[in-house]
Design a protein around this motif. Sequence first.
Motif, short mmCIF file in Angstrom:
data_model
loop_
_atom_site.label_atom_id
_atom_site.label_comp_id
_atom_site.label_asym_id
_atom_site.label_seq_id
_atom_site.Cartn_x
_atom_site.Cartn_y
_atom_site.Cartn_z
N UNK A 230 -23.24 -7.67 -17.25
CA UNK A 230 -21.95 -7.09 -17.45
C UNK A 230 -20.87 -7.97 -17.92
N UNK A 231 -19.73 -7.95 -18.28
CA UNK A 231 -18.64 -8.91 -18.65
C UNK A 231 -18.55 -9.67 -17.29
N UNK A 232 -18.34 -10.94 -17.51
CA UNK A 232 -18.14 -11.73 -18.58
C UNK A 232 -19.40 -12.28 -19.13
N UNK A 233 -20.50 -12.09 -18.55
CA UNK A 233 -21.91 -12.44 -18.94
C UNK A 233 -22.25 -12.11 -20.40
N UNK B 251 -19.53 -5.33 -26.71
CA UNK B 251 -20.06 -4.19 -25.98
C UNK B 251 -19.04 -3.30 -25.36
N UNK B 252 -19.52 -2.44 -25.00
CA UNK B 252 -18.71 -0.89 -24.44
C UNK B 252 -19.44 -0.39 -23.27
N UNK C 26 -24.33 -21.89 -27.76
CA UNK C 26 -22.98 -22.19 -27.83
C UNK C 26 -22.01 -20.97 -27.69
N UNK C 27 -21.48 -20.70 -26.52
CA UNK C 27 -20.67 -19.40 -26.27
C UNK C 27 -21.49 -18.13 -26.56
#
Length: 197
Positions: free
Chosen positions: A167-170, A62-63, A192-193
């Motif tokens: 948003x990261x790290x989601x 994602x960006x 899983x991840x």
Amino acid sequence: MKAKVGMEVSWHLRMLLFISFASSFLNVSYAQTNNDYDTPAAPPPGLSNCNGVFLTYSFTSRDKEYPHIKNATAQAWAFKSSATIVNTGEYEVKAWQMFVGFQHKETLVSATGATIVDSDDFPVDASNGTTFAGGSQADLKTSIETAGDFTQISAQIDITGTQFGVKPPGVPMPSIIKLVNNGYKCPKATMRGSYNY
């Protein structure tokens, strides 16, 4: 004296041929020992335990999109993901359809490897999920009738779109993935991840 010059040229020519031969041999040896291109990707977790139709959804990247805003739930993110369907059973899967339960206000801008049942053109509002169908590969043959040819028993969908609020790290995963075809009963998907299967 001319004979001596001829011998020196001959010696240099032999040395040049030897170096050329040795360097080509080294290149061949390197190519044979470099397995980066020959090693197939690892199969998704759980594939070997499936005797039916195996589905996966994998979040890739994602960006942050414009406009950049402080409200995390309203921030748009361009994302890439892939979904895979593999026939691991005894019977051919005719006209496969896979539902992906998108849940983060996704808008799809492309999906290669499949068509979208719910829409005729892109962009597609997929905020309540969407159904993909086999495009050029509508039917998935069995491993038995193809001697395990993965290109005939599986299809991959490469998805590009926009999603909101994670948003990261989601990791923005769908709520569900399932086979829509009649006659199949899918267990609840396992996450899983960045994999959902």
